[in-house]
Write a protein that holds these residues in place. Structure first.
Motif, PDB file in Angstrom:
ATOM      1  N   ARG A   1       5.230  -6.333 -10.512  1.00 37.54           N
ATOM      2  CA  ARG A   1       6.559  -6.799 -10.088  1.00 37.54           C
ATOM      3  C   ARG A   1       6.705  -6.842  -8.572  1.00 37.54           C
ATOM      4  O   ARG A   1       7.671  -6.358  -7.991  1.00 37.54           O
ATOM      5  N   LEU A   2       5.702  -7.427  -7.944  1.00 37.82           N
ATOM      6  CA  LEU A   2       5.704  -7.587  -6.496  1.00 37.82           C
ATOM      7  C   LEU A   2       5.931  -9.054  -6.166  1.00 37.82           C
ATOM      8  O   LEU A   2       5.263  -9.922  -6.716  1.00 37.82           O
ATOM      9  N   GLY A   3       6.845  -9.308  -5.269  1.00 37.27           N
ATOM     10  CA  GLY A   3       7.105 -10.681  -4.856  1.00 37.27           C
ATOM     11  C   GLY A   3       6.116 -11.191  -3.839  1.00 37.27           C
ATOM     12  O   GLY A   3       5.862 -12.383  -3.750  1.00 37.27           O
ATOM     13  N   ALA A   4       5.532 -10.275  -3.078  1.00 40.72           N
ATOM     14  CA  ALA A   4       4.573 -10.657  -2.044  1.00 40.72           C
ATOM     15  C   ALA A   4       3.646  -9.480  -1.759  1.00 40.72           C
ATOM     16  O   ALA A   4       4.051  -8.324  -1.905  1.00 40.72           O
ATOM     17  N   VAL A   5       2.424  -9.789  -1.376  1.00 44.99           N
ATOM     18  CA  VAL A   5       1.458  -8.762  -0.984  1.00 44.99           C
ATOM     19  C   VAL A   5       0.689  -9.238   0.238  1.00 44.99           C
ATOM     20  O   VAL A   5       0.444 -10.432   0.397  1.00 44.99           O
ATOM     21  N   PRO A   6       0.296  -8.299   1.102  1.00 46.32           N
ATOM     22  CA  PRO A   6      -0.561  -8.670   2.217  1.00 46.32           C
ATOM     23  C   PRO A   6      -1.970  -8.998   1.724  1.00 46.32           C
ATOM     24  O   PRO A   6      -2.445  -8.400   0.755  1.00 46.32           O
ATOM     25  N   VAL A   7      -2.609  -9.911   2.393  1.00 56.14           N
ATOM     26  CA  VAL A   7      -4.016 -10.230   2.147  1.00 56.14           C
ATOM     27  C   VAL A   7      -4.779  -9.590   3.303  1.00 56.14           C
ATOM     28  O   VAL A   7      -4.486  -9.859   4.471  1.00 56.14           O
TER      29      VAL A   7
END
Length: 133
Positions: free
Chosen positions: A112-118
């Protein structure tokens, strides 16, 4: 179930594309000792809704969103001493640029994450992967 940053034809298949092909630029990166108020000002100036937060060694520590920062600032427990490192959630939620986009999307939806760092092998932020709403 498409990713926000994907600038591709609707028929393109995510199964074989990597995160590096579909991620957005990292955008503003700030240090984890920054105050909430200053971070909100940086977001406003950069016209963005999220910031990549890095530690003192330049390694990615996570993401903060304008919604999260506003909620912290508006809480009764808020003081001007609250730093980004104090409120980071999902510290270990990152993705690799070589992960397939479909695998990353599935993991983000599960968590349930809208965004994650790459991040690269050294922990430096290369970009951000975000899901559409």
């Amino acid at each position: 179930m498409t990713l926000v940053q994907m600038h591709r034809p609707a028929s393109a298949n995510l199964t074989h594309r990597t995160v590096s092909e579909v991620m957005d630029a990292a955008g503003p990166q700030v240090c984890d000792d920054m105050s909430v108020e200053v971070a909100l000002s940086v977001m406003t100036a950069a016209r963005t809704g999220r910031l990549v937060v890095c530690d003192q060694d330049g390694q990615c520590a996570g993401l903060v969103t304008q919604t999260e920062l506003t909620a912290v600032r508006d809480s009764s427990a808020y003081t001007d001493r609250v730093r980004l490192r104090d409120i980071l959630r999902d510290h270990g939620s990152f993705t690799s640029p070589v992960t397939t986009a479909s695998e990353a999307e599935q993991a983000m939806r599960f968590l349930r994450l809208g965004a994650v760092p790459v991040v690269d092998e050294q922990g430096s932020a290369l970009g951000v992967l975000a899901l559409s709403r």
